[in-house]
Design an enzyme around this catalytic site. Structure first.
Site, mmCIF file in Angstrom:
data_model
loop_
_atom_site.group_PDB
_atom_site.id
_atom_site.type_symbol
_atom_site.label_atom_id
_atom_site.label_comp_id
_atom_site.label_asym_id
_atom_site.label_seq_id
_atom_site.Cartn_x
_atom_site.Cartn_y
_atom_site.Cartn_z
ATOM 1 N N HIS A 50 24.514 37.036 -26.270
ATOM 2 C CA HIS A 50 24.003 36.614 -27.584
ATOM 3 C C HIS A 50 24.817 37.361 -28.642
ATOM 4 C CE1 HIS A 50 20.350 34.771 -25.909
ATOM 5 N NE2 HIS A 50 20.187 35.837 -25.168
ATOM 6 N N CYS A 78 22.673 32.600 -21.910
ATOM 7 C CA CYS A 78 21.434 33.125 -21.333
ATOM 8 C C CYS A 78 20.524 32.044 -20.748
ATOM 9 C CB CYS A 78 20.718 33.950 -22.384
ATOM 10 S SG CYS A 78 19.678 35.196 -21.648
ATOM 11 N N ARG A 133 14.619 44.682 -17.520
ATOM 12 C CA ARG A 133 14.953 43.960 -18.760
ATOM 13 C C ARG A 133 16.357 44.457 -19.137
ATOM 14 N NH1 ARG A 133 14.643 39.609 -21.693
ATOM 15 N NH2 ARG A 133 12.723 39.120 -20.612
HETATM 16 N N1 GLN Z 1 14.015 33.808 -19.880
HETATM 17 C C1 GLN Z 1 15.346 34.197 -19.444
HETATM 18 C C2 GLN Z 1 15.436 35.679 -19.028
HETATM 19 O O1 GLN Z 1 14.703 36.497 -19.528
HETATM 20 C C3 GLN Z 1 16.368 33.947 -20.549
HETATM 21 C C4 GLN Z 1 16.079 34.766 -21.797
HETATM 22 C C5 GLN Z 1 17.121 34.501 -22.881
HETATM 23 O O2 GLN Z 1 17.585 33.371 -23.069
HETATM 24 N N2 GLN Z 1 17.461 35.590 -23.598
HETATM 25 O O3 GLN Z 1 16.297 36.005 -18.231
#
Ligand code: GLN
Length: 240
Positions: free
Chosen positions: A191, A95, A129
């Site tokens: 993740h 990520c 999101r």
């Molecule tokens: N800030 C980045 C996004 O929202 C990565 C977030 C994360 O590492 N989960 O895409």
């Protein structure tokens, strides 16, 4: 044998359980009698060639990414990581870490964050999101994980994706690609943490690290992965 895991910015970039990947690599090596050292490589520290046998770079919020992006350039660690990967050292980035290994990450607010151009890709913040369980088809078979990002990553022409989305969003929720693979370096949005439920990928990273370090083909003795595979199957069954 010994393996040194270079934990990139573990104090700043470590969300949604990403440290579980370090634990998985560490235990899967130790269970085979391989000594392990975990080295935190963060802001202000220097990085020399050969200092780590494998790199891990976790996810993080935009604020941490801004600080890390600057440090990768100023400390020249970005250059060293890139040259280490080019000689075959394996790396896993998740990520926010993945985003900083492309050409750039453009967040909603503030400046465009330069990446180290290890992966031929770029990321643009979006108003979506992308959150939830993700399953992809890859060279490792099905991989299961959890994603939570607003950044949309676009692979440049000719770049190899880690896999194709079976369930979930992936790189950008549009082209069904997820992640990127270059030599023995893998970036992705998974993740979870990723490696405990995907032992084949964990062992691939360990094998590559030991083969590059010791300069010979290495066969890892098999482990009893009953629990890991039960967790994997459960995720595939429940979310597939
Ligand atoms: N800030 C980045 C996004 O929202 C990565 C977030 C994360 O590492 N989960 O895409």
């Amino acid at each position: 044998m010994k393996i040194v895991i270079g934990y990139l910015y573990g104090d700043l970039m470590n969300i949604y359980g990403d440290t579980g990947n370090i634990i998985a690599l560490q235990k899967r090596a130790e269970w085979r009698g391989i000594d392990v050292e975990v080295k935190n490589i963060s802001v202000g520290s220097r990085l020399k060639k050969g200092e780590a046998d494998i790199f891990f770079f976790g996810g993080g919020q935009d604020q941490a990414q801004e600080l890390v992006s600057r440090d990768l350039v100023v400390s020249r660690k970005g250059k060293t990581i890139k040259s280490e990967v080019e000689r075959g050292v394996p790396l896993l980035a998740i990520c926010g870490g993945y985003q900083l290994l492309g050409d750039y990450y453009r967040p909603h607010k503030g400046p465009k964050l330069p990446g180290i151009s290890l992966f031929p890709a770029y990321t643009l913040a979006s108003h979506d999101r992308m959150i939830g369980n993700i399953i992809i088809d890859s060279m490792f078979g099905k991989l299961v994980g959890f994603e939570n990002h607003s950044g949309k990553t676009h692979l440049k022409k000719g770049t190899t994706a880690l896999g194709m989305v079976n369930k979930g969003w992936g790189n950008n929720g549009k082209d069904r690609t997820e992640g990127c693979i270059h030599k023995n370096a893998i970036g992705c949005y998974m993740h979870g943490s990723l490696l405990p439920k995907n032992p084949k990928l964990a062992d691939w990273l360990l094998k590559k690290a030991l083969e590059v370090k010791y300069g010979k083909e290495i066969e890892l003795e098999p482990l009893d992965d009953t629990l890991e595979l039960q967790a994997h199957q459960m995720a595939v069954k429940k979310f597939g």
